[in-house]
Design a protein around this motif. Structure first.
Motif, PDB file in Angstrom:
ATOM      1  N   GLN A 162       1.014  -1.245  -0.070  1.00  0.00           N
ATOM      2  CA  GLN A 162       0.216  -0.473  -0.050  1.00  0.00           C
ATOM      3  C   GLN A 162       0.528   1.170   0.241  1.00  0.00           C
ATOM      4  O   GLN A 162       1.611   1.381   1.162  1.00  0.00           O
ATOM      5  CB  GLN A 162      -1.164  -0.562   1.201  1.00  0.00           C
ATOM      6  CG  GLN A 162      -2.303   1.125   1.154  1.00  0.00           C
ATOM      7  CD  GLN A 162      -2.898   1.228   2.547  1.00  0.00           C
ATOM      8  OE1 GLN A 162      -1.971   1.766   3.755  1.00  0.00           O
ATOM      9  NE2 GLN A 162      -3.996   0.822   2.287  1.00  0.00           N
ATOM     10  N   ILE A 163       0.383   1.717  -1.517  1.00  0.00           N
ATOM     11  CA  ILE A 163       2.181   2.800  -1.543  1.00  0.00           C
ATOM     12  C   ILE A 163       1.318   4.133  -1.457  1.00  0.00           C
ATOM     13  O   ILE A 163       0.575   4.244  -2.505  1.00  0.00           O
ATOM     14  CB  ILE A 163       2.693   2.551  -2.712  1.00  0.00           C
ATOM     15  CG1 ILE A 163       2.824   1.264  -3.046  1.00  0.00           C
ATOM     16  CG2 ILE A 163       3.958   3.853  -3.003  1.00  0.00           C
ATOM     17  CD1 ILE A 163       3.580   1.027  -4.419  1.00  0.00           C
ATOM     18  N   TRP A 164       1.408   4.908  -0.115  1.00  0.00           N
ATOM     19  CA  TRP A 164       0.481   6.703  -0.762  1.00  0.00           C
ATOM     20  C   TRP A 164       1.233   7.109  -0.522  1.00  0.00           C
ATOM     21  O   TRP A 164       3.482   7.271  -0.393  1.00  0.00           O
ATOM     22  CB  TRP A 164       0.545   6.392   1.358  1.00  0.00           C
ATOM     23  CG  TRP A 164      -0.185   5.922   1.998  1.00  0.00           C
ATOM     24  CD1 TRP A 164       0.753   4.709   2.558  1.00  0.00           C
ATOM     25  CD2 TRP A 164      -1.396   6.189   1.565  1.00  0.00           C
ATOM     26  NE1 TRP A 164      -0.813   4.337   3.219  1.00  0.00           N
ATOM     27  CE2 TRP A 164      -1.724   5.142   3.296  1.00  0.00           C
ATOM     28  CE3 TRP A 164      -2.458   7.416   2.013  1.00  0.00           C
ATOM     29  CZ2 TRP A 164      -3.528   5.205   3.156  1.00  0.00           C
ATOM     30  CZ3 TRP A 164      -3.481   7.186   2.747  1.00  0.00           C
ATOM     31  CH2 TRP A 164      -4.630   5.497   3.426  1.00  0.00           C
ATOM     32  N   ASP A 165       1.368   8.444  -1.217  1.00  0.00           N
ATOM     33  CA  ASP A 165       1.499  10.194  -2.187  1.00  0.00           C
ATOM     34  C   ASP A 165       1.453  10.467  -1.511  1.00  0.00           C
ATOM     35  O   ASP A 165       0.467  11.145  -1.340  1.00  0.00           O
ATOM     36  CB  ASP A 165       1.228   9.776  -3.759  1.00  0.00           C
ATOM     37  CG  ASP A 165       1.724  10.484  -5.128  1.00  0.00           C
ATOM     38  OD1 ASP A 165       2.796  11.170  -3.464  1.00  0.00           O
ATOM     39  OD2 ASP A 165       1.297  10.553  -5.706  1.00  0.00           O
ATOM     40  N   THR A 166       3.022  11.506  -1.643  1.00  0.00           N
ATOM     41  CA  THR A 166       1.952  13.081  -0.503  1.00  0.00           C
ATOM     42  C   THR A 166       1.141  14.119  -1.253  1.00  0.00           C
ATOM     43  O   THR A 166       3.250  14.346  -1.841  1.00  0.00           O
ATOM     44  CB  THR A 166       2.739  13.219   0.733  1.00  0.00           C
ATOM     45  OG1 THR A 166       4.231  12.901   1.098  1.00  0.00           O
ATOM     46  CG2 THR A 166       2.804  11.777   1.546  1.00  0.00           C
ATOM     47  N   ALA A 167       1.660  15.413  -0.611  1.00  0.00           N
ATOM     48  CA  ALA A 167       1.729  16.571  -1.087  1.00  0.00           C
ATOM     49  C   ALA A 167       3.370  16.595  -1.093  1.00  0.00           C
ATOM     50  O   ALA A 167       2.901  16.944   0.116  1.00  0.00           O
ATOM     51  CB  ALA A 167       0.369  17.539  -1.197  1.00  0.00           C
ATOM     52  N   GLY A 168       3.663  17.770  -2.078  1.00  0.00           N
ATOM     53  CA  GLY A 168       5.735  18.500  -1.979  1.00  0.00           C
ATOM     54  C   GLY A 168       5.097  19.098  -1.956  1.00  0.00           C
ATOM     55  O   GLY A 168       5.907  20.762  -0.533  1.00  0.00           O
ATOM     56  N   GLN A 169       3.883  20.752  -1.999  1.00  0.00           N
ATOM     57  CA  GLN A 169       3.955  22.210  -1.736  1.00  0.00           C
ATOM     58  C   GLN A 169       3.414  22.772  -0.376  1.00  0.00           C
ATOM     59  O   GLN A 169       3.257  21.793   0.149  1.00  0.00           O
ATOM     60  CB  GLN A 169       2.030  22.512  -2.150  1.00  0.00           C
ATOM     61  CG  GLN A 169       2.558  22.079  -4.056  1.00  0.00           C
ATOM     62  CD  GLN A 169       1.906  20.835  -4.205  1.00  0.00           C
ATOM     63  OE1 GLN A 169       2.021  19.325  -3.141  1.00  0.00           O
ATOM     64  NE2 GLN A 169       1.171  20.168  -6.111  1.00  0.00           N
ATOM     65  N   GLU A 170       4.182  23.806  -0.649  1.00  0.00           N
ATOM     66  CA  GLU A 170       4.326  24.508   0.668  1.00  0.00           C
ATOM     67  C   GLU A 170       3.286  24.392   1.323  1.00  0.00           C
ATOM     68  O   GLU A 170       2.614  23.522   2.614  1.00  0.00           O
ATOM     69  CB  GLU A 170       5.168  25.666   0.895  1.00  0.00           C
ATOM     70  CG  GLU A 170       5.141  26.318   2.597  1.00  0.00           C
ATOM     71  CD  GLU A 170       6.094  25.517   3.036  1.00  0.00           C
ATOM     72  OE1 GLU A 170       5.641  25.891   4.060  1.00  0.00           O
ATOM     73  OE2 GLU A 170       6.986  24.900   2.565  1.00  0.00           O
ATOM     74  N   ARG A 171       1.790  24.646   0.059  1.00  0.00           N
ATOM     75  CA  ARG A 171       0.241  24.801   1.107  1.00  0.00           C
ATOM     76  C   ARG A 171      -0.335  24.068   1.917  1.00  0.00           C
ATOM     77  O   ARG A 171      -0.705  23.456   2.083  1.00  0.00           O
ATOM     78  CB  ARG A 171      -0.710  26.031   0.110  1.00  0.00           C
ATOM     79  CG  ARG A 171      -0.337  24.560  -1.106  1.00  0.00           C
ATOM     80  CD  ARG A 171      -1.312  25.636  -1.843  1.00  0.00           C
ATOM     81  NE  ARG A 171      -1.617  24.889  -3.494  1.00  0.00           N
ATOM     82  CZ  ARG A 171      -1.317  24.720  -4.379  1.00  0.00           C
ATOM     83  NH1 ARG A 171       0.333  25.073  -3.929  1.00  0.00           N
ATOM     84  NH2 ARG A 171      -1.674  24.147  -5.801  1.00  0.00           N
ATOM     85  N   PHE A 172       0.464  22.534   1.202  1.00  0.00           N
ATOM     86  CA  PHE A 172       0.149  20.702   2.092  1.00  0.00           C
ATOM     87  C   PHE A 172       0.397  20.366   3.229  1.00  0.00           C
ATOM     88  O   PHE A 172       0.249  19.242   3.537  1.00  0.00           O
ATOM     89  CB  PHE A 172       0.114  20.514   1.090  1.00  0.00           C
ATOM     90  CG  PHE A 172      -0.959  20.619  -0.026  1.00  0.00           C
ATOM     91  CD1 PHE A 172      -1.885  20.615  -0.051  1.00  0.00           C
ATOM     92  CD2 PHE A 172      -0.526  20.573  -1.434  1.00  0.00           C
ATOM     93  CE1 PHE A 172      -3.340  21.581  -1.583  1.00  0.00           C
ATOM     94  CE2 PHE A 172      -0.982  21.094  -2.607  1.00  0.00           C
ATOM     95  CZ  PHE A 172      -3.109  20.951  -2.470  1.00  0.00           C
ATOM     96  N   LYS A 173       1.422  21.486   3.641  1.00  0.00           N
ATOM     97  CA  LYS A 173       2.054  21.315   4.597  1.00  0.00           C
ATOM     98  C   LYS A 173       1.705  20.800   6.122  1.00  0.00           C
ATOM     99  O   LYS A 173       1.781  19.812   7.411  1.00  0.00           O
ATOM    100  CB  LYS A 173       3.682  22.004   5.320  1.00  0.00           C
ATOM    101  CG  LYS A 173       4.530  22.047   4.142  1.00  0.00           C
ATOM    102  CD  LYS A 173       5.871  22.581   4.730  1.00  0.00           C
ATOM    103  CE  LYS A 173       6.662  22.146   3.665  1.00  0.00           C
ATOM    104  NZ  LYS A 173       8.392  22.759   4.545  1.00  0.00           N
ATOM    105  N   THR A 174       0.003  21.958   6.247  1.00  0.00           N
ATOM    106  CA  THR A 174      -0.521  21.645   7.012  1.00  0.00           C
ATOM    107  C   THR A 174      -1.342  19.710   6.671  1.00  0.00           C
ATOM    108  O   THR A 174      -1.687  19.558   8.471  1.00  0.00           O
ATOM    109  CB  THR A 174      -1.399  22.909   7.430  1.00  0.00           C
ATOM    110  OG1 THR A 174      -2.098  22.599   6.273  1.00  0.00           O
ATOM    111  CG2 THR A 174      -0.491  24.421   7.516  1.00  0.00           C
ATOM    112  N   ILE A 175      -1.518  20.310   5.655  1.00  0.00           N
ATOM    113  CA  ILE A 175      -2.450  18.526   6.464  1.00  0.00           C
ATOM    114  C   ILE A 175      -1.363  17.732   5.925  1.00  0.00           C
ATOM    115  O   ILE A 175      -1.938  16.510   6.888  1.00  0.00           O
ATOM    116  CB  ILE A 175      -2.688  18.625   3.763  1.00  0.00           C
ATOM    117  CG1 ILE A 175      -3.814  19.516   3.992  1.00  0.00           C
ATOM    118  CG2 ILE A 175      -3.504  16.535   3.956  1.00  0.00           C
ATOM    119  CD1 ILE A 175      -4.171  19.297   2.760  1.00  0.00           C
ATOM    120  N   THR A 176      -0.216  17.290   5.312  1.00  0.00           N
ATOM    121  CA  THR A 176       0.703  16.475   5.697  1.00  0.00           C
ATOM    122  C   THR A 176       1.174  15.808   7.409  1.00  0.00           C
ATOM    123  O   THR A 176       0.641  15.338   7.762  1.00  0.00           O
ATOM    124  CB  THR A 176       1.680  16.668   4.999  1.00  0.00           C
ATOM    125  OG1 THR A 176       1.524  16.998   3.579  1.00  0.00           O
ATOM    126  CG2 THR A 176       2.844  15.226   5.001  1.00  0.00           C
TER     127      THR A 176
END
Length: 204
Positions: free
Chosen positions: A54-68
């Motif tokens: 199960q491979i997760w792909d995370t957002a790299g953008q600065e604006r998504f850091k709060t999500i991550t």
């Protein structure tokens, strides 16, 4: 089944393309930013056992850091993490240390990690040399590999290597006489006995 979870770093380094190449044998030249977190699943044969990744792909953008950063449990549930940078972008490589610190803060202490230099087919635009990447990998005690999602170079090998390392660690902990452990990736998966294992991996 054991679960492999994978994560990535900056936006645009090609982590989604690597994931699509591995899971769907596909490549797209269209760039679409990952929003939040996405994942794919692929089952492979490894040393006579079925392994569901199960491979997760995370957002790299600065604006998504709060999500991550809100996915603390998600990080801690990862068995393996791939840190991906773009060999044509020195900035993406320099930011790897920031992502490693993020892993050290949120992930399990014994999570398997791998450094991936993507887009190795673009040698004429290279900004990050192999030696520099190898030294960073040695510094943090992790494996390093260059890949190309576009040319399909080392993508299969990278995921297989990480899966083997995770399997070896699990086998060492459980011992030869212990029945396979089932790890539930989330509350929607119900525990059941299986002969293979489920591995959770994240692309950062």
């Amino acid at each position: 089944m054991e679960t492999l979870q994978s994560c990535s770093s900056d936006s645009g380094v090609g982590k989604t393309c690597v994931l699509l190449r591995f899971c769907d044998s596909a490549f797209s030249t269209t760039f679409i930013s990952t929003i939040g977190i996405d994942f794919k699943i692929r089952t492979i044969d490894l040393e006579g056992r079925k392994i569901k990744l199960q491979i997760w792909d995370t957002a790299g953008q600065e604006r998504f850091k709060t999500i991550t950063s809100s996915y603390t449990a998600y990080y801690r549930g990862a068995m393996g993490i791939m840190l991906v940078y773009d060999i044509t972008s020195e900035k993406s490589f320099d930011n790897i240390k920031n992502w490693i610190r993020n892993i050290e803060e949120h992930a399990s202490a014994d999570v398997e990690r791998m450094l991936i230099g993507n887009k190795c087919d673009m040698a004429d635009k290279r900004q990050v040399g192999r030696e520099k990447s190898e030294q960073l990998a040695i510094e943090y005690g992790i494996k390093f590999m260059e890949t190309s999602a576009k040319a399909n170079i080392n993508v299969e090998e990278a995921f297989t290597t990480l899966a083997k390392d995770i399997k070896a660690k699990i086998d060492k902990k459980s011992g030869p006489e212990t029945a396979p452990t089932v790890i539930k990736p989330n509350k929607n998966h119900h525990e059941k006995k299986v002969s293979s294992f489920w591995s959770k991996c994240s692309l950062l």
